[in-house]
Scaffold this active site. Structure first.
Site, short mmCIF file in Angstrom:
data_model
loop_
_atom_site.label_atom_id
_atom_site.label_comp_id
_atom_site.label_asym_id
_atom_site.label_seq_id
_atom_site.Cartn_x
_atom_site.Cartn_y
_atom_site.Cartn_z
N CYS A 65 63.07 37.91 33.57
CA CYS A 65 64.43 37.36 33.50
C CYS A 65 64.96 36.86 34.83
CB CYS A 65 65.39 38.41 32.95
SG CYS A 65 65.04 38.86 31.24
N CYS A 164 84.63 62.66 56.66
CA CYS A 164 83.74 61.58 57.08
C CYS A 164 84.43 60.76 58.18
CB CYS A 164 83.42 60.64 55.92
SG CYS A 164 82.96 61.44 54.37
N CYS A 209 74.80 63.83 55.40
CA CYS A 209 75.98 64.09 56.23
C CYS A 209 76.77 65.28 55.70
CB CYS A 209 76.85 62.84 56.38
SG CYS A 209 76.31 61.80 57.77
C1 HEC Z 1 65.86 40.65 29.35
C2 HEC Z 1 66.33 40.15 30.61
C3 HEC Z 1 66.48 41.09 31.78
C4 HEC Z 1 65.54 41.93 32.32
C5 HEC Z 1 64.13 42.19 31.83
C6 HEC Z 1 66.15 42.51 33.50
N1 HEC Z 1 67.41 42.05 33.65
FE1 HEC Z 1 68.59 42.32 35.24
N2 HEC Z 1 70.08 41.29 34.34
C7 HEC Z 1 69.99 40.69 33.10
C8 HEC Z 1 71.30 40.19 32.71
C9 HEC Z 1 71.64 39.49 31.42
C10 HEC Z 1 72.16 40.49 33.80
C11 HEC Z 1 73.66 40.19 33.91
C12 HEC Z 1 74.38 41.38 33.39
C13 HEC Z 1 75.85 41.33 33.62
O1 HEC Z 1 76.28 40.78 34.65
O2 HEC Z 1 76.55 41.89 32.78
C14 HEC Z 1 71.37 41.18 34.80
C15 HEC Z 1 71.85 41.58 36.02
C16 HEC Z 1 71.05 42.07 37.04
C17 HEC Z 1 71.48 42.27 38.40
C18 HEC Z 1 72.86 41.94 38.96
C19 HEC Z 1 72.93 40.50 39.30
C20 HEC Z 1 74.29 40.08 39.79
O3 HEC Z 1 74.35 39.11 40.51
O4 HEC Z 1 75.32 40.72 39.43
C21 HEC Z 1 70.42 42.79 39.09
C22 HEC Z 1 70.37 43.13 40.56
C23 HEC Z 1 69.33 42.94 38.14
N3 HEC Z 1 69.74 42.49 36.93
C24 HEC Z 1 68.11 43.47 38.45
C25 HEC Z 1 67.14 43.73 37.49
C26 HEC Z 1 65.95 44.52 37.74
C27 HEC Z 1 65.59 45.17 39.07
C28 HEC Z 1 65.23 44.54 36.57
C29 HEC Z 1 63.98 45.33 36.28
C30 HEC Z 1 64.08 46.77 36.39
C31 HEC Z 1 65.97 43.73 35.61
N4 HEC Z 1 67.12 43.29 36.19
C32 HEC Z 1 65.54 43.42 34.34
C33 HEC Z 1 68.85 40.54 32.37
C34 HEC Z 1 67.66 41.21 32.62
C1 HEC Z 2 80.06 65.70 62.44
C2 HEC Z 2 79.99 64.27 62.42
C3 HEC Z 2 79.74 63.58 61.07
C4 HEC Z 2 80.54 63.63 59.97
C5 HEC Z 2 81.82 64.41 59.77
C6 HEC Z 2 79.94 62.73 59.02
N1 HEC Z 2 78.82 62.15 59.53
FE1 HEC Z 2 77.81 60.57 58.75
N2 HEC Z 2 76.63 60.48 60.40
C7 HEC Z 2 76.69 61.37 61.45
C8 HEC Z 2 75.62 61.04 62.40
C9 HEC Z 2 75.32 61.78 63.70
C10 HEC Z 2 74.95 59.92 61.89
C11 HEC Z 2 73.79 59.14 62.51
C12 HEC Z 2 74.34 58.20 63.57
C13 HEC Z 2 75.24 57.17 62.97
O1 HEC Z 2 74.78 56.18 62.38
O2 HEC Z 2 76.49 57.37 63.00
C14 HEC Z 2 75.64 59.58 60.64
C15 HEC Z 2 75.32 58.50 59.85
C16 HEC Z 2 75.91 58.18 58.65
C17 HEC Z 2 75.58 57.03 57.84
C18 HEC Z 2 74.53 55.98 58.16
C19 HEC Z 2 75.08 54.76 58.86
C20 HEC Z 2 74.06 53.67 59.03
O3 HEC Z 2 74.33 52.70 59.76
O4 HEC Z 2 72.97 53.74 58.45
C21 HEC Z 2 76.37 57.09 56.72
C22 HEC Z 2 76.37 56.12 55.58
C23 HEC Z 2 77.19 58.29 56.84
N3 HEC Z 2 76.89 58.91 58.02
C24 HEC Z 2 78.09 58.71 55.89
C25 HEC Z 2 78.90 59.84 56.03
C26 HEC Z 2 79.78 60.33 54.99
C27 HEC Z 2 79.93 59.73 53.61
C28 HEC Z 2 80.42 61.41 55.51
C29 HEC Z 2 81.41 62.32 54.81
C30 HEC Z 2 80.94 62.98 53.63
C31 HEC Z 2 79.94 61.60 56.86
N4 HEC Z 2 79.00 60.64 57.13
C32 HEC Z 2 80.41 62.55 57.73
C33 HEC Z 2 77.62 62.36 61.65
C34 HEC Z 2 78.65 62.66 60.80
#
Ligand code: HEC
Ligand code: HEC
Length: 248
Positions: A65, A164, A209
């Site tokens: 698809c 967070c 986290c």
């Molecule tokens: C039979 C056809 C079909 C198959 C097979 C299918 N999809 Fe879809 N997919 C759709 C349709 C229809 C939508 C739009 C649904 C909506 O927006 O309500 C969609 C939406 C999506 C979207 C969101 C696109 C957007 O821009 O919002 C993603 C990402 C996606 N599919 C990934 C997948 C993946 C990964 C698979 C396999 C695991 C898969 N699809 C299998 C029909 C299919």
């Molecule tokens: C005590 C400090 C602390 C708190 C509170 C905390 N985090 Fe983090 N978090 C970290 C550290 C350290 C990292 C790794 C370094 C970074 O990307 O900030 C991290 C990284 C992340 C990342 C990855 C960012 C990236 O660029 O990939 C996400 C997402 C995240 N935290 C979500 C959360 C969420 C949701 C909460 C609350 C439930 C939370 N954190 C609370 C310390 C914290």
């Protein structure tokens, strides 16, 4: 609810401008992310591409698809997830959409949220939108869910009694052990973490986290995490998608 007034005014500048976690990476980690051959996340992109082409229980594949290499998927539209799902009347994450397609269109048994297969598919699909700018809608029927996600982000939790927002808004740039606190942006997800040597989904990262905070954490795919992802992705609107990013 949060911190003191002094902290709030100090961090006001931090709070308004989104910045990718890339900003706080070392030169080595940046080079690793930028080089498709050195970035281990690309192995997962390849695995995801294989799954994308593989026939499901009804003989169809994602590729049937959405094009052989996903070329029928729209990168700008991928950059808009989480979106409002009209049918369910609630937000749906990109991975949630992939789960729904796998069940409904391939007839497959449900995959585990943030499990290996789902992460591989999500990494492959989001990589198609690499370089696109995050563009999550926050107005209309989705607005109450954005507010819920924001409340979660700002609520103190766990034995550390921290939100967070404490680390990812107020203490941005501060060093915590070997890591520098970033804004906790989601534009690189799923991300390859050097700390655990695998590609991590957003909800798994939330759990990591929360574990740090000694908080009782939720399950990947849970409603609170969908709302949290929605809010956190929207606070990065305008950032370029980096999937698969490399992070600490
Ligand atoms: C039979 C056809 C079909 C198959 C097979 C299918 N999809 Fe879809 N997919 C759709 C349709 C229809 C939508 C739009 C649904 C909506 O927006 O309500 C969609 C939406 C999506 C979207 C969101 C696109 C957007 O821009 O919002 C993603 C990402 C996606 N599919 C990934 C997948 C993946 C990964 C698979 C396999 C695991 C898969 N699809 C299998 C029909 C299919
Ligand atoms: C005590 C400090 C602390 C708190 C509170 C905390 N985090 Fe983090 N978090 C970290 C550290 C350290 C990292 C790794 C370094 C970074 O990307 O900030 C991290 C990284 C992340 C990342 C990855 C960012 C990236 O660029 O990939 C996400 C997402 C995240 N935290 C979500 C959360 C969420 C949701 C909460 C609350 C439930 C939370 N954190 C609370 C310390 C914290």
């Amino acid at each position: 609810m949060l911190a003191t007034t002094a902290l709030v005014s100090l961090s006001w500048v931090h709070a308004i401008e989104p910045k990718s976690g890339y900003q706080w990476l070392s030169e080595e980690a940046r080079e690793m992310q930028d080089d498709e051959f050195a970035n281990p996340g690309y192995l997962v992109v390849d695995t995801g591409r294989d799954y994308f082409k593989k026939a499901g229980d009804n003989g169809k594949s994602c590729a049937s698809c959405h094009g052989n290499d996903g070329e029928e998927l729209n990168a700008k539209s991928i950059a808009m997830f989480p979106k409002f799902d009209e049918q369910a009347q609630r937000p749906i994450t990109l991975q949630g959409r992939i789960h729904a397609c796998s069940r409904e269109h391939l007839g497959n048994a449900p995959m585990k949220y943030d499990g290996k297969k789902a992460i591989a598919l999500e990494t492959f699909v989001r990589n198609l939108a690499k370089g696109e700018r995050v563009n999550v809608n926050t107005v209309g029927p989705i607005a109450p869910f954005v507010r819920k996600g924001k409340a979660y982000f700002e609520t103190r939790r766990g034995q550390m009694d921290m939100a967070c927002a404490h680390c990812h808004v107020y203490y941005v740039g501060v060093r915590l052990r070997a890591q520098i606190l970033s804004k906790g942006q989601l534009n690189g997800f799923p991300t390859f973490r050097l700390a655990n040597q695998r590609v991590n989904g957003t909800h798994s990262r939330f759990r990591q986290c929360e574990n740090l905070l000694r908080s009782r954490y939720g399950k990947a795919g849970a409603d609170e995490y969908v709302n949290l992802e929605l809010y956190m992705m929207s606070r990065g609107n305008g950032l370029k998608i980096e999937t698969p990013a490399v992070r600490y």
